[in-house]
Enzyme design. Structure first.
Site, PDB file in Angstrom:
ATOM      1  N   ASP A 438      39.781  40.770  42.544  1.00 40.44           N
ATOM      2  CA  ASP A 438      39.217  40.078  41.393  1.00 40.44           C
ATOM      3  C   ASP A 438      38.807  38.677  41.840  1.00 40.44           C
ATOM      4  O   ASP A 438      39.317  38.154  42.830  1.00 40.44           O
ATOM      5  CB  ASP A 438      40.270  40.017  40.283  1.00 40.44           C
ATOM      6  N   ASP A 637      44.824  39.346  38.743  1.00 35.48           N
ATOM      7  CA  ASP A 637      45.815  38.494  38.083  1.00 35.48           C
ATOM      8  C   ASP A 637      45.738  38.511  36.573  1.00 35.48           C
ATOM      9  O   ASP A 637      46.550  37.875  35.914  1.00 35.48           O
ATOM     10  CB  ASP A 637      45.663  37.051  38.570  1.00 35.48           C
TER      11      ASP A 637
END
Length: 755
Positions: A438, A637
């Site tokens: 990400d 996250d």
């Protein structure tokens, strides 16, 4: 749940379960057999339980899998979590430990020179006391293992429980006979005082160790379901529904319908997916989009259930409710991904599939041959040799082979800031060839920072930042926080502000030292009297670099430009270099826009980028890679990463991210440092190598000892394997396994990784 993020990665760097035995892969079932395993009545809408290893097993109660005896898990997401199995196994473990420790001390005390238990416990009482201590452990604490072992035998799905039940049962039964009827055994197997060696402590210790593994497994399972519960808790329990007269009523979410008008108060969470019909406010959608900045939502804009409304109040109309909301879809994707990842088959269980029947066959054959052809007393010799075969084949070392290495390996990982939740992660990570990362919060700091300052005229950078920060102290916007933080980092003194005013969607203005100061976008500059078309050329370099541009005007004159961006972590570039050096393919997945994603990717040398992707898109991209034969790790996250983290072969969460991401992942990097992915892979390789060595030790001793215990050497050399020697060989294999596992402590994960 807290969504707080630690952004220490953006500054100077400082660093300071084991699953129980898994089921053996089942043989193919016929359609009729599979249908018979579905115990859910037609039309049933309640909670359904299923076996993680046998999805065809479905029941309305958690009664255990009829194929392997394993506990069942909920088939759908729920806030409730059944802890009855964990509570029961924990009680059995505690009681087993209470009885096993004195039993072990009592039996091992005879091996210590100068120690004589007969001074404390008369010799005739010792056998009875051992039986009294071992009986509760074997007859009650180990009862689930005997039940699962029996289930595995009936269904033909042999596993480690088969070996455990067999070894514990035989060791205990043999010891009971030896304690109550020592005269049944040949003289060679009795000591000078007429007693026969007992194996009560062997049976009790095996039960205690396996119960410990079960406790750790069930706790890990509960932590996994915690991700789903945390996701479900993002949605508020009730919503403020407005009737036709505008009266407000608090109703549970399950009573909402499409078309209902709802009020969302400042600071509250949006209850369901819908559209704003009145009002405007900034909404924090980072949990879904991955973008760090809140988004302005006004009349006609869509809003997502579970996202956080900030300052303004909104009136919205519900479009998707219940299981149709985006949050519910994410919950279901996480639950489905977790169920679809069946536990990896351990080598010990594959061995068990043929080792168990072979051992039983050898023991039966040994008993028959000695009973027919052996010397007198034939039955005693037959019994002792059959027991020796089963005792030396007892799976103590095989049971220790994986958990002891995992325990040491995960401990070493924890010291290096790598938290590994279960053994599966270590088993798979060494085989990973593709890493999906990400952007926001993983490659970058996950917050807006002031990264570029261009003062105009005679002003310095410090003067411009100080002026802007003085004005922005009155704003709660994340961009304002970035500017104020930059001033604090430089130790600048802020000036008082009068006439402060925030204009939603544009910027802020006020008076500082008699000067009219305005900060914001082009619309704000137009309000201050500047021509917006003249600003585009000056803003172009900022936008090309993926930065949000903020203009500063003083008394109607442009005084400078501020570039706000989500800065790249200091460790990201060396981490990506390490991953590439290890031969891993790196792909960026982000919900951020294409331009920003490409800018960050070009700065980091990442060639494969997927931008503007939803949580479902991330999960699908990952599935496509898996379908193409890749072993994929996912690093993220945020809440929007949770489905992909659960679907990945190995999910890796940044410790600086959300609780939901960490609970969906198998590995958490405490410092949020991508370098730890390479370290974790190195740890995986070392641990799995150690486990394979342990399995060789554990199985090797048993495999070599079985034919000797059966009497293979007796015709040529007249040698028999006394059960005491069989137990010693079994213990030696356990010592070898433990000693080998402790070598993992020499692994230095803090060193630079080059392979």
């Amino acid at each position: 749940m807290s969504d707080h993020k630690d952004h220490s990665q953006c500054g100077p760097q400082t660093h300071g379960h084991d699953h129980g035995p898994a089921c053996h892969a089942p043989s193919p079932l016929t359609p009729d057999q599979a249908a018979a395993l579905n115990q859910v009545p037609d039309g049933y809408t309640g909670l359904v339980w299923t076996c993680p290893m046998h999805p065809e097993v479905r029941d309305i109660a958690n009664n255990g899998c009829p194929l392997c005896g394993m506990g069942l898990e909920p088939e759908s997401a729920t806030l409730d979590h059944d802890t009855s199995e964990l509570d029961d196994i924990t009680r059995r473990f505690v009681i087993s430990l209470v009885f096993s420790v004195p039993l072990l001390v009592m039996t091992m005390g005879t091996m210590v020179p100068g120690v004589s238990l007969t001074r404390l416990i008369p010799l005739p009482w010792q056998d009875g006391l051992q039986l009294a201590l071992a009986a509760p452990v074997v007859l009650w604490c180990a009862l689930p293992f005997f039940q699962r072992g029996w289930t595995s035998l009936k269904s033909g799905h042999l596993n480690m429980f088969t070996l455990i039940a067999l070894g514990v049962g035989v060791a205990f039964s043999y010891s009971v006979v030896a304690a109550l009827g020592p005269g049944l055994f040949p003289p060679d197997f009795r000591t000078d005082d007429g007693r026969v060696h007992l194996y009560f402590e062997t049976a009790a210790v095996i039960v205690t160790l396996v119960l410990l593994g079960q406790v750790l497994e069930l706790r890990a399972r509960r932590a996994t379901s915690g991700a789903i519960r945390a996701l479900l808790q993002l949605a508020p329990p009730t919503a403020a529904r407005l009737d036709e007269d505008g009266r407000e009523t608090e109703v549970p979410l399950d009573q909402l319908h499409p078309g209902d008008r709802l009020r969302v108060k400042p600071g509250g969470r949006i209850p369901v997916d819908g559209e704003v019909t009145r009002g405007q406010s900034y909404v924090d959608e980072s949990m879904f989009s991955g973008e760090p900045l809140p988004v302005l939502r006004r009349e006609g804009d869509r809003v997502i259930g579970g996202t956080l409304n900030q300052q303004g109040g909104l009136i919205m109309v519900a479009h998707r409710v219940g299981r149709e909301t985006l949050l519910s879809q994410i919950v279901n994707m996480v639950a489905q991904a977790q169920r679809s990842r069946a536990p990896i088959q351990r080598l010990a269980d594959h061995v068990s599939a043929w080792f168990v029947p072979v051992v039983i066959g050898v023991a039966v054959l040994s008993f028959a041959l000695w009973a027919i052809l052996g010397p007198e007393p034939r039955l005693s010799y037959a019994l002792v040799n059959a027991v020796a075969v089963l005792i030396i084949a007892c799976p103590c070392a095989l049971g220790l082979a994986t958990p002891i290495s995992i325990t040491v390996g995960t401990g070493e990982g924890a010291l290096a800031g790598i938290l590994i939740r279960d053994a599966e992660a270590l088993e798979v990570l060494e085989k990973v060839d593709t890493v999906l990362v990400d952007k926001t919060g993983t490659l970058t700091c996950g917050r807006p920072d002031l990264v570029r300052v261009t003062p105009l005229g005679h002003r310095t950078e410090e003067a411009l930042i100080g002026l802007a920060a003085s004005l922005e102290t009155g704003s709660e916007h994340p961009i304002a926080a970035a500017i104020v933080r930059a001033a604090e980092d430089r130790g600048l003194t802020l000036a008082p502000v009068t006439g402060f005013q925030a204009i939603t969607g544009e910027g802020v203005e006020g008076v500082i030292s008699g000067q009219a100061v305005a900060i914001g976008n082009a619309r704000m500059m137009a309000r201050a009297g500047l021509d917006p078309t003249d600003l585009d050329a000056q803003a172009a370099p900022y936008r090309a670099a993926g930065q949000t541009i903020m203009f500063v005007a003083i008394d109607g004159t442009l005084a400078g430009l501020l570039g706000i961006a989500d800065a790249i972590k200091q460790t990201t570039r060396p981490a990506l270099a390490e991953l590439r050096a290890a031969g891993l393919r790196v792909i960026m997945l982000t919900g951020d826009n294409e331009a920003t994603a490409r800018t960050v990717a070009s700065q980091l040398g990442i060639e494969e980028v997927h931008a503007d992707v939803s949580p479902a898109d991330k999960s699908q991209i990952l599935k496509d890679l898996q379908a193409a034969g890749h072993r994929v790790a996912m690093a993220g996250d945020g809440v929007n990463d949770a489905p992909a983290l659960a679907q990945a072969d190995v999910g890796i969460a940044m410790g600086t991210g959300t609780d939901i991401a960490m609970e969906s992942a198998a590995i958490t990097l405490v410092g949020g440092d991508l370098l730890d992915i390479a370290r974790a892979r190195r740890l995986s390789q070392a641990t799995m190598r150690n486990i394979r060595q342990n399995l060789v030790f554990g199985f090797g001793y048993n495999a070599l000892g079985v034919p000797i215990a059966a009497g293979l050497l007796y015709p040529a050399f007249g040698l028999l394997l006394n059960p005491m020697i069989a137990a010693a060989a079994m213990s030696l294999s356990s010592v070898s396994v433990i000693t080998n596992a402790l070598r993992l402590r020499r692994l230095n994960l803090s060193q630079a990784i080059s392979a």
